[in-house]
Design a protein around this motif. Structure first.
Motif: not given
Length: 204
Positions: A2, A57, A60, A62-63, A92, A95-96, A99
């Motif tokens: 991203l 996340a 770091s 992530s958006g 966050a 999304f983590a 992933d």
């Protein structure tokens, strides 16, 4: 990926967010002179004010979550900030987790040494190919078993590291030689499988 897609270096407010800062733009008129891109964006989009909170996340960026006001003038207060912070933290984390689950699912279907599909992934692909054959959408299914003769001698003479390198080389060559649309997988040990989900006849 991203941060790369966002082209962070082109937008000052994105650089701020990537550094973990929250960005509250009260209005285009309140922006510094060197925020010309942000000012143009606000004017063109009809944004009166905005509040942005980074999503962090795994340590770091992530958006980010942004709330834009296009009607009237809203002065964001502590309640708004708390709400957006909570939303950013929840997203966050989601999304983590996604992933991690995606990576685990990939590893479950991948041979660790070669990066090829493993027996499980091959079985799933074979099932799909046979279903397509049964439905008449393909003309045939081809399967080949490739076994490396005297592979144990290589391991015994030169060690398992050399055996691994040899096997990876054979796997890479087989992938390069396999027809388009086919799947090369590791069955286990020194055996490889090739699946071609749509072949016209035995010769093919």
């Amino acid at each position: 990926g991203l941060p790369e897609r966002l082209r962070i270096d082109d937008w000052r407010f994105l650089r701020r967010l990537a550094n973990g800062d929250e960005v509250h733009i009260r209005s285009a008129a309140h922006l510094p002179d060197d925020w010309a891109d942000e000012r143009s964006w606000m004017v063109e989009a009809g944004v009166r004010s905005s509040l942005s909170v980074p999503m962090i996340a795994g340590g770091s960026f992530s958006g980010f979550v942004m709330v834009e006001v296009t009607l009237g003038d809203l002065a964001f207060d502590a309640t708004h900030l708390t709400t957006v912070r909570s939303a950013a933290a929840i997203l966050a984390e989601a999304f983590a987790r996604h992933d991690v689950e995606t990576e685990l699912a990939r590893r479950a279907r991948e041979d660790a040494l070669t990066g090829l599909a493993n027996r499980w992934a091959f079985s799933e692909a074979l099932d799909r190919a046979l279903d397509a054959l049964a439905q008449g959408t393909t003309t045939g299914v081809g399967v080949a078993l490739v076994d490396i003769d005297r592979f144990k001698l290589v391991n015994d003479a030169f060690g398992h590291g050399a055996g691994d390198r040899l096997f990876v080389e054979v796997a890479d060559r087989l992938v390069g030689a396999a027809p388009d649309g086919s799947l090369v997988a590791r069955l286990g040990g020194d055996e490889l499988l090739v699946l071609h989900p749509d072949v016209a006849d035995v010769d093919a």
